[in-house]
Design a protein around this motif. Structure first.
Motif, PDB file in Angstrom:
ATOM      1  N   LYS A 129       0.857  -1.088  -0.072  1.00  0.00           N
ATOM      2  CA  LYS A 129      -0.126  -0.122  -0.099  1.00  0.00           C
ATOM      3  C   LYS A 129       0.999   1.248   0.024  1.00  0.00           C
ATOM      4  CE  LYS A 129      -3.627  -2.145   2.534  1.00  0.00           C
ATOM      5  NZ  LYS A 129      -4.490  -2.301   3.806  1.00  0.00           N
ATOM      6  N   GLY A 130       0.094   2.310   0.036  1.00  0.00           N
ATOM      7  CA  GLY A 130       0.851   3.513   0.668  1.00  0.00           C
ATOM      8  C   GLY A 130       1.317   4.150  -0.993  1.00  0.00           C
ATOM      9  N   LEU A 131       2.902   4.366  -1.216  1.00  0.00           N
ATOM     10  CA  LEU A 131       3.380   4.729  -2.256  1.00  0.00           C
ATOM     11  C   LEU A 131       3.557   3.655  -3.304  1.00  0.00           C
ATOM     12  CD1 LEU A 131       5.696   7.434  -1.000  1.00  0.00           C
ATOM     13  CD2 LEU A 131       3.464   7.835  -1.664  1.00  0.00           C
ATOM     14  N   ALA A 132       2.597   2.827  -3.508  1.00  0.00           N
ATOM     15  CA  ALA A 132       2.628   1.697  -4.319  1.00  0.00           C
ATOM     16  C   ALA A 132       3.122   2.001  -5.804  1.00  0.00           C
ATOM     17  CB  ALA A 132       1.538   0.790  -4.062  1.00  0.00           C
ATOM     18  N   GLU A 133       2.761   3.121  -6.255  1.00  0.00           N
ATOM     19  CA  GLU A 133       3.093   3.479  -7.865  1.00  0.00           C
ATOM     20  C   GLU A 133       4.469   3.442  -7.967  1.00  0.00           C
ATOM     21  OE1 GLU A 133       2.030   7.280  -5.602  1.00  0.00           O
ATOM     22  OE2 GLU A 133       1.024   5.283  -5.636  1.00  0.00           O
ATOM     23  N   TYR A 134       5.078   4.126  -7.049  1.00  0.00           N
ATOM     24  CA  TYR A 134       6.640   4.189  -7.059  1.00  0.00           C
ATOM     25  C   TYR A 134       7.288   2.774  -7.399  1.00  0.00           C
ATOM     26  CZ  TYR A 134       6.264   9.319  -5.822  1.00  0.00           C
ATOM     27  OH  TYR A 134       6.183  10.470  -5.826  1.00  0.00           O
ATOM     28  N   VAL A 135       6.995   1.881  -6.845  1.00  0.00           N
ATOM     29  CA  VAL A 135       7.553   0.630  -7.029  1.00  0.00           C
ATOM     30  C   VAL A 135       6.796  -0.475  -7.917  1.00  0.00           C
ATOM     31  CG1 VAL A 135       8.734   0.709  -4.746  1.00  0.00           C
ATOM     32  CG2 VAL A 135       6.447  -0.437  -4.802  1.00  0.00           C
TER      33      VAL A 135
END
Length: 409
Positions: A358-364
């Motif tokens: 979750k969280g900044l999942a788009e970064y990874v």
């Protein structure tokens, strides 16, 4: 700045041949991982998974960690670190112990795993992982969780992964020179499998090929357990080198050309499409057919895939990986990689990206972050195991020692 301990943070540090990637995740009350910070920096001082210039590696790690800490607004003191290289080796072993009190306890499980790992090991080797595969109690075979079951004698099979002790020490020294502590060292492909595989794939049988800049790391599952691991000292950097030499362009430009325009299969590229290739020594840039670029790349990519396929066949598990192949790592992003791999391996292939965060999942949300995110998943599980069986209690420790002697002798 907030402290990592106050927020229950965990850090994964993937020091690859091409890039250093640092990811910090917060373990939420429900047990999920929320990505709160990401950092990356071009890797310098690494070759085929090993350190060849300690100071350059330290600089790269510091840059990635600083970027990650700035994004997460935290200061971390320890990391879970990945390791790769051709020095990583595996073996499958078995152990046997009598069952105390006719009912299997956690102590019995620990004892039989200890028996399985008690094989002679050269002094220059370091034990990385002892991964249980299955247990047998008397005549009953293929048991996943034996705790609470009745019997007289228990055997266990385990997959053991080792590495060269000196290589591991050099990696740890790089981390310590950055004023960090290594919580644990984890084989890269094992970490990647935690991030990209589903439980169904592990049960059905699957192979993960993490195609990085300097190595291809392989891990194979059947019946939910790891059966084979390997490292091939080839990767995307060989493709970059071919582009640089044949098109006579600097390595940095060759890498950019590979990232932006490369295709693993020349038949997928139009003959009319052209790209601009920078020259060396201040000479003007030249126009080049993208189809010609693909003609250069295809043989090298085929070599990488063929050697990986030979490794899978040598394991004897080729017919047991019904879920097919999952390719991940930076080089897996190349256009045509899936189609080419399906052609070579003759099995279903997909690109593995990190999931269940979750969280900044788009970064990874990228195959190149599979190992770093997998380190978080591994670290969370490791933390849960420590909480479940605390080792600081003197009475508990005495009981475990007594039980070990009963089981071993």
């Amino acid at each position: 700045m907030s402290k990592a301990l106050e927020r229950d943070l965990i850090v994964g540090l993937d020091i690859g041949t091409s890039m250093v990637k640092a990811v910090v995740g917060e373990i939420l009350p429900d047990g999920d991982i929320s990505i709160v910070g990401v950092g990356e920096h071009k890797s310098r001082g690494m070759e085929k998974g090993g350190v060849n210039d300690l100071n350059l590696v330290v600089q790269s790690v510091r840059s990635a960690m600083e970027q990650m800490e700035l994004m997460a607004d935290c200061h971390v003191s320890s990391v879970f670190m990945s390791i790769s290289g051709r020095h990583v080796q595996c073996q499958n072993e078995t152990g046997m112990v009598p069952i105390n009190n006719q009912e299997v306890t956690q102590d019995d499980v620990d004892n039989v795993i200890h028996a399985a790992r008690s094989v002679p090991m050269p002094a220059e080797r370091k034990l990385l992982h002892v991964l249980a595969q299955e247990f047998n109690i008397d005549v009953q075979e293929g048991i996943k969780n034996p705790i609470g079951m009745s019997g007289v004698r228990m055997t266990a099979s385990a997959h053991i992964i080792t590495c060269a002790d000196d290589m591991a020490k050099n990696m740890v020294k790089c981390i310590e020179n950055c004023d960090l502590i290594v919580d644990k060292t984890i084989f890269s492909a094992l970490a990647s499998s935690y991030a990209v595989l589903t439980e169904d794939e592990k049960e059905l049988g699957v192979c993960v090929a993490d195609i990085g800049g300097g190595t291809v790391d392989i891990v194979m599952y059947t019946d939910g357990a790891i059966r084979h691991t390997a490292v091939i000292p080839l990767g995307g950097n060989q493709i970059t080198g071919d582009i640089a030499k044949i098109f006579r362009t600097p390595m940095n430009n060759a890498e950019q050309i590979k990232v932006n325009y490369a295709c693993a299969l020349k038949d997928m590229v139009s003959m009319e499409e052209t790209i601009e290739v920078p020259s060396v020594g201040g000479r003007p840039s030249r126009g080049m057919s993208r189809h010609t670029l693909a003609e250069v790349i295809e043989p090298r990519y085929h070599e990488v895939l063929e050697i990986a396929y030979e490794q899978i066949k040598a394991s004897g598990l080729e017919d047991q990986i019904a879920a097919g192949l999952v390719i991940t790592g930076g080089t897996a992003k190349m256009e045509g990689a899936v189609e080419f791999a399906e052609e070579v391996f003759q099995m279903p292939v997909r690109v593995g990206k990190p999931h269940s965060v979750k969280g900044l999942a788009e970064y990874v949300d990228d195959p190149s972050y599979a190992t770093a995110v997998g380190l978080l998943q591994y670290g969370k599980q490791d933390s849960n195991n420590k909480k479940a069986s605390p080792k600081s209690d003197d009475d508990s420790m005495l009981k475990r020692i007594q039980s070990w002697f009963k089981g071993e002798f």
